[in-house]
Design an enzyme around this catalytic site. Structure first.
Site, PDB file in Angstrom:
ATOM      1  N   ARG A 112      -9.154  -0.167   0.923  1.00 47.66           N
ATOM      2  CA  ARG A 112      -7.774   0.361   1.285  1.00 47.66           C
ATOM      3  C   ARG A 112      -6.931   0.232   0.064  1.00 47.66           C
ATOM      4  O   ARG A 112      -7.332  -0.380  -0.899  1.00 47.66           O
ATOM      5  CB  ARG A 112      -7.141  -0.599   2.283  1.00 47.66           C
ATOM      6  CG  ARG A 112      -5.651  -0.462   2.893  1.00 47.66           C
ATOM      7  CD  ARG A 112      -5.504  -1.529   3.784  1.00 47.66           C
ATOM      8  NE  ARG A 112      -4.318  -1.462   4.628  1.00 47.66           N
ATOM      9  CZ  ARG A 112      -3.852  -2.236   5.243  1.00 47.66           C
ATOM     10  NH1 ARG A 112      -4.307  -3.614   5.512  1.00 47.66           N
ATOM     11  NH2 ARG A 112      -2.702  -2.097   5.941  1.00 47.66           N
TER      12      ARG A 112
ATOM     13  N   HIS B 150       4.928  -6.052  -4.569  1.00 42.73           N
ATOM     14  CA  HIS B 150       3.443  -6.524  -4.795  1.00 42.73           C
ATOM     15  C   HIS B 150       2.731  -5.232  -4.463  1.00 42.73           C
ATOM     16  O   HIS B 150       2.958  -4.439  -3.643  1.00 42.73           O
ATOM     17  CB  HIS B 150       2.956  -7.556  -3.921  1.00 42.73           C
ATOM     18  CG  HIS B 150       3.351  -7.475  -2.391  1.00 42.73           C
ATOM     19  ND1 HIS B 150       2.238  -6.996  -1.466  1.00 42.73           N
ATOM     20  CD2 HIS B 150       4.433  -7.373  -1.637  1.00 42.73           C
ATOM     21  CE1 HIS B 150       2.730  -6.877  -0.286  1.00 42.73           C
ATOM     22  NE2 HIS B 150       4.055  -6.954  -0.394  1.00 42.73           N
TER      23      HIS B 150
ATOM     24  N   TYR C 210       0.807  -1.237  -0.124  1.00 42.61           N
ATOM     25  CA  TYR C 210      -0.088  -0.061   0.103  1.00 42.61           C
ATOM     26  C   TYR C 210       0.888   1.371   0.042  1.00 42.61           C
ATOM     27  O   TYR C 210       0.258   2.300   0.362  1.00 42.61           O
ATOM     28  CB  TYR C 210      -0.891   0.359   1.242  1.00 42.61           C
ATOM     29  CG  TYR C 210      -2.045  -1.316   1.064  1.00 42.61           C
ATOM     30  CD1 TYR C 210      -2.945  -1.257   0.216  1.00 42.61           C
ATOM     31  CD2 TYR C 210      -1.946  -2.124   2.078  1.00 42.61           C
ATOM     32  CE1 TYR C 210      -3.887  -2.267   0.278  1.00 42.61           C
ATOM     33  CE2 TYR C 210      -2.806  -3.384   1.951  1.00 42.61           C
ATOM     34  CZ  TYR C 210      -3.592  -3.302   1.170  1.00 42.61           C
ATOM     35  OH  TYR C 210      -4.766  -4.439   0.911  1.00 42.61           O
TER      36      TYR C 210
END
Ligand code: ADP
Length: 606
Positions: free
Chosen positions: A529, A447, A146
């Site tokens: 998210r 990732h 993220y």
């Protein structure tokens, strides 16, 4: 660096973000596997020099940094003017995204500061207001997938709260609660409970990896895998430094002398905690959290299903069981390709071609694993004494076997190193370090996730899976979705694993992610998210009633942070000075910056 010459990973005894002694051997082998897959050096000199934030000259910036050094100690302020150093999960950078979709010098900090107290956080915030310098708080900075520790605005000053504010302030063995500072990791909290002899009495809830902070993970609304898996739902009480420097305590913390701060989250009046999660409205310096009583026994189970088309009927079975708490934890239904990638080997071991790995190949490979060939695998856990578990497990077994070809894997047949046992530890509150294995799928493995939410329904699972499948096929990227089933909703987490050194692959990954976000929004699904690079797009999908929600968010931002210094752009919320200047990322950009910042509304005086 050759894996054999790697230095040992620091343990918790040495640094607050270290690995527990008991997991050191796993860290050593995980690190060796990560470094085995790296084709470039970790340390790269900065090409563009010190990343100065827009709106301030280098001279003024450096003089402001000197002022900060005087205020909180020169040793607590570091300029980021030499190199990027990527590292890996346990020895991660606090200056940038170590798995960047763009050039590594885009999402990058100009400096890192280490406050040692709430007062020092206030000093830093007031300093940022005075000089109009963007600041970006992190607790540990392991929000990988993220954005990690990276700021949204290039050249922001990162406030690394964890290094010096990492105390467990309270563990209350009567109320089953704790109060933590930002730098307390799941590993550290777990170890402390064991040290105090409370490990048998109370459990923590841990995500797949235990190195993140309890506080940072909860603020970003992360999940774990015991019945207390929704971290935000079980927190109680925040202490927050607001963007102008005031300190507030939420809930019962607003009442001087209250002993109920960690027991009752709401207090009296508006419930303000929500505005401090996934936002840029405050810097959280303390948080309360519930701990789970040991349920008196637990038992993991694993079922496999043979066909991708079993997904929808299976979800129809899972929903009523989950809502009735027969399925008790945030369980995972994972795709078969993930069973293969979690073995930890590079994909090239199985397939050297370009594009997606053909299904026939991975299904053949799965036959050689302990789990056998399958399209989906369900990992769950039943809690309580044996007779209570049996009652629930018998129901689950009968219901799951309604799907033709369903197989229960007998855990007694699984050796100690099998991934199943990692899920077993996590679902019983013991943090682990095995989830990284699938990142080795690609060399220089990075990732990034597509994470929409939906009700627990067959039709929703099918739609989301179908759109992800189509977009992955177009991009030539392997599809490895996992469904994490909450109480009335499920998160589908689709992690794209990419080679961080392969520009073409990263471009395809970004397009695939953006297409999935748009496709999902058209069908009425939104993400829970997202990564820094995708925040503007995701925020833009929450646009009911002419974007009323973002207008409200902007109203709050302008009121709380009129000078626009705190984490500009995080979660798509931009301060007034940045709006309409091209800061929003829509897709296809090479740079993450907009075209300057406007003057301070109302003049530059504080
Ligand atoms: P972790 O501790 O799990 O590694 P991070 O420190 O990377 O998580 O934080 C996750 C996200 O939450 C970051 O993007 C950061 O901006 C935000 N965040 C983390 N800690 C705080 C804090 N103490 N106050 C406000 N926001 C925070």
């Amino acid at each position: 660096m050759a894996p054999s010459t790697l230095p040992e990973t620091p343990t918790l005894g040495k640094v607050h973000s270290g690995i527990p002694e008991s997991l050191l051997h796993k860290a050593t082998s995980a690190k060796a596997a990560v470094y085995d897959g790296k084709t470039v050096s970790d340390k790269i000199p900065l090409k563009r020099g010190l990343p100065i934030p827009q709106g301030i000259s280098e001279k003024a910036f450096l003089s402001a940094i000197d002022e900060l050094r005087t205020a909180i100690g020169a040793e607590n302020v570091e300029l980021n003017d030499k190199e990027v150093n990527n590292g890996w999960y346990m020895e991660h950078p606090n200056t940038h995204d170590m798995m960047p979709l763009f050039d590594v010098e885009e999402f990058i900090a100009s400096a890192v500061v280490y406050p040692g107290s709430v007062q020092e956080v206030q000093i830093i915030v007031r300093w940022a207001n005075k000089h109009l310098i963007p600041i970006f708080p992190i607790s540990i900075g392991r929000n990988l997938g993220y954005g990690g520790s990276a700021p949204r605005v290039r050249g922001s000053v990162t406030i690394d709260l964890g290094r010096r504010m990492n105390k467990i302030l309270d563990i209350n063995a009567e109320d089953y609660t704790c109060l933590v500072e930002p730098g307390v990791t799941f590993y550290a909290l777990y170890e402390e409970l064991q040290k105090r002899g409370l490990g048998d009495k109370m459990w923590i809830d841990t995500p797949d990896l235990g190195g993140g902070s309890v506080l940072g993970n909860t603020l970003d609304r992360g999940v774990g895998y015991t019945p207390y898996g929704d971290h935000w739902a079980v927190h109680s009480g925040l202490e927050v430094v607001l963007p102008k420097g005031e300190v507030v305590r939420t809930g019962m913390g607003g009442l001087e002398g209250s002993n109920t701060w960690q027991c009752f989250p709401y207090g009296f009046g508006p419930y303000s905690d929500g505005i401090f999660s996934q936002s840029n409205y405050g810097i959280v310096t303390k948080m309360g959290m519930a701990l789970m009583p040991n349920p008196g026994g637990f038992e993991s189970f694993m079922y496999t299903f043979q066909n991708e088309s079993d997904l929808a009927p299976l979800m129809e079975i899972i929903r009523p069981l989950r809502i009735a708490n027969i399925l008790e934890n945030v369980a995972q239904l994972r795709h078969g390709l993930q069973t293969l990638s979690i073995q930890g080997f590079p994909r090239a071991k199985y397939f050297k071609g370009k594009g997606q790995m053909p299904e026939s190949i991975y299904r053949e490979e799965l036959k050689k694993t302990k789990t056998g060939d399958h399209a989906w695998v369900y990992y769950g856990m039943s809690y309580g004494p044996a007779n209570i578990r049996k009652f629930k497990l018998d129901i689950v077994d009968a219901e799951f076997h309604k799907i033709p070809g369903c197989r229960k894997i007998d855990s007694k047949t699984l050796p100690a190193g099998e991934y199943f046992w990692s899920r077993d530890r996590i679902a019983s509150g013991t943090p682990d370090l095995e989830e990284l294995r699938w990142v080795n799928w690609m060399p220089n493995g990075g990732h990034i996730a597509f994470s929409p939410v939906s009700p627990i329904r067959g039709i929703d699972a099918e739609r989301l899976f179908a759109l992800a499948k189509q977009r992955h096929a177009e991009a030539g990227i392997d599809l490895m979705p996992a469904f994490c089933v909450g109480l009335r909703e499920m998160h589908i987490i689709v992690e794209i694993v990419f080679d961080a050194q392969d520009a073409d692959m990263k471009q395809k990954a970004e397009k695939c992610l953006r297409d999935m976000i748009d496709d999902a929004a058209r069908l009425g699904y939104g993400e829970y998210r997202t990564h820094l690079a995708l925040m503007d797009q995701v925020a833009g999908t929450y646009n009911w009633n002419d974007g009323a929600l973002m207008k409200f968010n902007n109203t709050l931002k302008d009121a709380l942070d009129p000078r626009g210094i705190l984490a500009p752009g995080r979660c798509g919320i931009w301060p007034a000075r940045y709006r309409q200047r091209g800061w929003e990322l829509k897709g296809g950009e090479k740079r993450v910056e907009g075209d300057g910042v406007g003057p301070q509304p109302g003049g530059n005086k504080i």
